[in-house]
Design an enzyme around this catalytic site. Structure first.
Site, PDB file in Angstrom:
ATOM      1  N   ARG A   1     -30.052   3.343 -41.092  1.00  0.00           N
ATOM      2  CA  ARG A   1     -28.629   3.065 -40.860  1.00  0.00           C
ATOM      3  C   ARG A   1     -27.940   2.623 -42.142  1.00  0.00           C
ATOM      4  O   ARG A   1     -26.808   2.974 -42.390  1.00  0.00           O
ATOM      5  CB  ARG A   1     -28.475   1.987 -39.768  1.00  0.00           C
ATOM      6  CG  ARG A   1     -27.021   1.686 -39.416  1.00  0.00           C
ATOM      7  CD  ARG A   1     -26.902   0.721 -38.248  1.00  0.00           C
ATOM      8  NE  ARG A   1     -25.581   0.099 -38.235  1.00  0.00           N
ATOM      9  CZ  ARG A   1     -24.614   0.392 -37.373  1.00  0.00           C
ATOM     10  NH1 ARG A   1     -24.805   1.298 -36.452  1.00  0.00           N
ATOM     11  NH2 ARG A   1     -23.460  -0.222 -37.426  1.00  0.00           N
TER      12      ARG A   1
ATOM     13  N   CYS B   1     -21.808  -9.175 -40.166  1.00  0.00           N
ATOM     14  CA  CYS B   1     -21.609  -8.010 -41.023  1.00  0.00           C
ATOM     15  C   CYS B   1     -20.932  -8.376 -42.333  1.00  0.00           C
ATOM     16  O   CYS B   1     -19.951  -9.123 -42.345  1.00  0.00           O
ATOM     17  CB  CYS B   1     -20.728  -7.056 -40.225  1.00  0.00           C
ATOM     18  SG  CYS B   1     -20.205  -5.665 -41.152  1.00  0.00           S
TER      19      CYS B   1
END
Ligand code: IMP
Length: 528
Positions: free
Chosen positions: A440, A335
């Site tokens: 998302r 991430c």
């Protein structure tokens, strides 16, 4: 007179000293510590008067869904499809099927989990008579096994016409020979619907390696394999719906209008849990989706909302009717959200602040992202989470989607963030409703896609069932060291101040790692 105190009075003297270590609230005070994460602290050991295997890992993922182990797999397209979800459920956890695909594909994956029966290979590799010996050898080289049913169409569901095993092709050096010329056609088969025990005894009597299961028209439905028969286990912890006895499975969805159709289809095929998949869940879209689902399905389906990292975010979603919350922003191993968006929160603090609040309403929480070993799982549970969601830790196991490849002699698999450009490209290709990774991480109006994740590779971890066995036993030992008998009692003991903590300075972290060796090999577990 002795200058020392009477040893029999040690407990009284201890009281004078006060409790050793820190209470959770002292540990977590982020104004002093600047935000905590798993590596910043340790749990102090407690008193052991029970064996590790008596530690119960039972917990809840949501208001109405109980699990025997706190393990949840991430809805990522390199982590959770049917195979992973089946294994997680067999080992007492639950898998969340990703939505970076069409509604139909996601529903088919959910259905496969619901229809799973232990022992049957429901998705065998099937070949046609036109495939060649070369094809068989190639698959054997890649996957390690060499017995395949042959159907007219070369696909599952086609009419079964033969079976080919290594014995049929062993001495044939003409690799372009078609399988129709070498396959065995004296087949022993069984009809679908027979109990596995009966299928197993047919297989034993037949002295063959594989038993194809066919329907009334002779079409191939599944396969039972002798090697599986030998290693076929019972799964006493498996997560099952108490009425239907089918395995539990969750699925991720977005919050666009098309996702309402997705949810309808998933409910139709029997999904148990819906996860609203967003990196920042505190939005009017999620609140509307929760309300829509609650008014359409009542309490039939539990909804996990999120992701959140603050109490304020959590409050909105709890008020809307969320049955569980997923915590984490920027803590995932793939991430880049914190770097690119400047938002997020250190995961330890996030898990504690949100879980403490959500527990007031009986809403369980999932610690999502940044779990890279058993210690992190134990710490997430101490911080108040009821379950942990894992992406990277499960990536590279044989049950994840995708094939192995080699880099410098090491067997690897792909693992990528759902906010990576790579995943987003596949979302454009495979999803007919602009859902999945696009939904998302990107807005409809975005002209430029800003990546929030990376795409990479991880080394082969073998079967996830063995790996989950390792996590289960390891976690039981961790709780035993704390002197705690169950996951359910852990947080209460933490908040009562009976389980205590210590901060870990950078040099303490170094000390806790492996030191001073010229070389070493780190093996995680052995099954023997
Ligand atoms: P890991 O277990 O540390 O690898 O983290 C997995 C978690 O990272 C997932 O469950 C998601 O919450 C989150 N995640 C997945 N893809 C991305 C991404 O591309 N960017 C940011 N977070 C992601």
């Amino acid at each position: 007179m002795s200058q020392f105190k009477d040893p029999s009075k040690a407990l009284e003297v201890l009281k004078e000293f006060g409790p050793d270590g820190l209470h959770m609230s002292e540990l977590i005070d982020s104004r002093n510590s600047g935000g905590l994460t798993y590596n910043d602290f340790l749990v102090l050991p407690g008193f052991i008067n029970f064996p590790a295997d008596s530690v119960s890992l039972e917990t809840r993922i949501s208001r109405n869904i109980a699990l025997k182990t706190p393990f949840v797999s991430s809805p990522m397209d390199t982590v959770t499809e049917s195979e992973m979800a089946i294994s997680l459920a067999l080992m007492g956890g639950i898998g969340i099927i990703h939505n970076n695909c069409s509604i139909e594909s996601q529903a088919a994956m959910v259905k496969k989990v619901k229809l799973f029966e232990n022992g049957y290979i429901n998705e065998p590799i099937v070949l046609s008579g036109d495939h060649t010996i070369h094809d068989v050898l190639e698959i054997k080289r890649r996957l390690g096994f060499g017995g395949f049913p042959i159907t007219e169409t070369g696909k599952l569901g086609g009419k079964l016409i033969g079976i080919v095993t290594m014995r049929d092709i062993m001495f044939n050096k003409n690799y372009s020979t078609k399988l129709s010329e070498v396959m065995s056609t004296d087949l022993v088969t069984a009809k679908c619907g027979i109990p596995l025990s009966e299928a197993n005894s047919i297989l034993e009597r037949s002295k063959k390696g594989k038993l194809p299961i066919i329907d009334n028209e002779g079409n191939l439905v599944s396969l039972v394999s002798l090697s599986d028969l030998v290693k076929n286990h019972d799964y006493p912890l498996s997560s099952k719906n108490p009425e239907t006895k089918q395995l539990l499975v969750g699925a991720a969805v977005g919050t666009r209008m098309a996702d309402r159709d997705r949810v309808a289809k998933l409910v139709e095929v029997g999904v148990d849990l819906i996860v609203l998949d967003s990196s920042q869940g505190n939005s009017v879209f999620q609140i509307d989706m929760i309300k829509h689902m609650k008014s359409t399905y009542g309490n039939k389906i539990d909804i996990i909302a999120g992701n959140v990292v603050t109490r304020e975010q959590a409050a909105n979603l709890i008020m809307a009717g969320a049955d569980g919350l997923r915590i984490g922003m920027g803590s995932g191993s793939i991430c880049t959200t914190q770097e690119v968006m400047a938002v997020g929160r250190p995961q330890g603090t996030a898990v504690h602040q949100v879980s403490k609040f959500a527990r007031e309403f009986g809403v369980p929480t999932i610690a999502d992202g940044g779990i890279s070993n058993i210690g992190h799982i134990a710490k997430a549970l101490c911080l108040g989470a009821s379950t942990v969601m894992m992406g990277g830790l499960l990536a590279g196991t044989s049950e994840t989607p995708g094939e192995y490849f080699y880099i410098e002699g090491k067997r690897m698999k792909k693992y990528r963030g759902m906010g990576s450009l790579d995943a987003m490209k596949d979302s454009e290709k495979s999803s007919n409703d602009d859902s999945g990774s696009q939904a998302r991480y990107f807005s409809e109006s975005d002209k430029i896609k800003v990546a929030q994740g990376v795409s990479g590779s991880v080394t082969d971890k073998g079967s996830v069932k063995s790996f989950l066995g390792y996590l289960t036993t390891g976690l039981q030992h961790s709780l035993q060291d704390m002197g705690v008998l169950s996951v359910e009692s852990l947080y209460g003991l933490v908040m009562e101040g009976k389980v205590r903590f210590e901060q870990r300075s950078p040099s303490a972290q170094l000390e806790g790692g492996i030191n001073g060796l010229a070389t070493y090999e780190k093996k995680l577990y052995s099954t023997s």
